[in-house]
Write a protein that holds these residues in place. Sequence first.
Motif, PDB file in Angstrom:
ATOM      1  N   HIS A  93       1.001  -0.892  -0.077  1.00  0.00           N
ATOM      2  CA  HIS A  93       0.187  -0.206  -0.159  1.00  0.00           C
ATOM      3  C   HIS A  93       1.132   1.001   0.371  1.00  0.00           C
ATOM      4  CE1 HIS A  93      -3.330  -2.207   0.347  1.00  0.00           C
ATOM      5  NE2 HIS A  93      -3.259  -2.901   1.775  1.00  0.00           N
ATOM      6  N   LYS A  94       2.112   1.057  -0.212  1.00  0.00           N
ATOM      7  CA  LYS A  94       3.255   1.960  -0.488  1.00  0.00           C
ATOM      8  C   LYS A  94       4.137   2.319  -1.715  1.00  0.00           C
ATOM      9  CE  LYS A  94       4.504   1.658   4.126  1.00  0.00           C
ATOM     10  NZ  LYS A  94       5.597   1.386   5.696  1.00  0.00           N
ATOM     11  N   ALA A  95       3.659   4.243  -2.386  1.00  0.00           N
ATOM     12  CA  ALA A  95       4.446   4.248  -3.537  1.00  0.00           C
ATOM     13  C   ALA A  95       5.969   4.887  -2.649  1.00  0.00           C
ATOM     14  CB  ALA A  95       3.511   5.507  -3.586  1.00  0.00           C
ATOM     15  N   VAL A  96       6.828   3.738  -3.894  1.00  0.00           N
ATOM     16  CA  VAL A  96       8.643   4.203  -3.445  1.00  0.00           C
ATOM     17  C   VAL A  96       8.988   5.007  -5.114  1.00  0.00           C
ATOM     18  CG1 VAL A  96      10.214   2.742  -3.191  1.00  0.00           C
ATOM     19  CG2 VAL A  96       8.276   1.890  -2.568  1.00  0.00           C
ATOM     20  N   LEU A  97       9.445   5.678  -4.233  1.00  0.00           N
ATOM     21  CA  LEU A  97      10.832   6.195  -5.570  1.00  0.00           C
ATOM     22  C   LEU A  97      12.036   6.197  -5.444  1.00  0.00           C
ATOM     23  CD1 LEU A  97      10.477   8.712  -7.484  1.00  0.00           C
ATOM     24  CD2 LEU A  97      10.947  10.821  -5.712  1.00  0.00           C
ATOM     25  N   THR A  98      12.408   5.657  -6.381  1.00  0.00           N
ATOM     26  CA  THR A  98      13.828   5.717  -6.675  1.00  0.00           C
ATOM     27  C   THR A  98      14.430   6.729  -7.712  1.00  0.00           C
ATOM     28  OG1 THR A  98      13.778   3.409  -7.854  1.00  0.00           O
ATOM     29  CG2 THR A  98      13.741   2.911  -5.514  1.00  0.00           C
ATOM     30  N   PHE A  99      15.263   6.970  -7.544  1.00  0.00           N
ATOM     31  CA  PHE A  99      16.261   8.020  -8.321  1.00  0.00           C
ATOM     32  C   PHE A  99      18.077   8.108  -7.631  1.00  0.00           C
ATOM     33  CE2 PHE A  99      14.847  10.210  -5.253  1.00  0.00           C
ATOM     34  CZ  PHE A  99      16.460  11.058  -4.915  1.00  0.00           C
TER      35      PHE A  99
END
Length: 214
Positions: A115-121
């Motif tokens: 239920h979580k959004a994950v941003l990677t960069f």
Amino acid sequence: MNRGNACALALVFTFLSLPVAAHPHSFISMRSETITANGQFTALKMRWTMDEITSADLLYDAGNAKPGDEIWKKLAAEVMANVLGQHYFTEVWHNGQKVKFMNRPSEYQLAREGHKAVLTFILPLAEPQPLSGQTYTVSTFDPTYFVDMHYDGEGDVTFAGNNPSHCTLALQTPKPNEKMTAYALSLDKADAPPEDMDLGKQFAQKVILQCPSS
């Protein structure tokens, strides 16, 4: 919040559904990997996991899209544009000077984990920095403390791959005084602290990269 530069993350993650409460209103759990090459510090690989409430609107927009679908690319670009507008919400200091970043990440991605959004960069430095005998301090924070951006522990701060320079990473967590903490708790959703106060910085953890002389 009434300052454009103070509410970038709020605009990105659509915090309108959050109840009025004390600062902070949202939470991002971070991991970072220090990237080195040829005896130089070149970049940071960041992973930001948003809390479920913060994630809700992004995941709603994504619907049942599979990884790699066009909607994920669109949402990632929108989120990243706001992060870039705030210089990645990150500061790197070396010998009393800020280290500059490149204007764009070399790669980025938005994904769903439960239920979580994950941003990677990957956040590249504008110029590779020497490691031998040097110390760098890295902090990531929302200046208004509207968003709590934190590492859960030392294990969330690592090197990407091997560490040929035998450098070390340490995580320092500040302990703001009672007056500062009480002030943060007194702010509701509509409030913004004075710009020169840099409230979020008072609560920001520091990653210390330290390398021995060759």
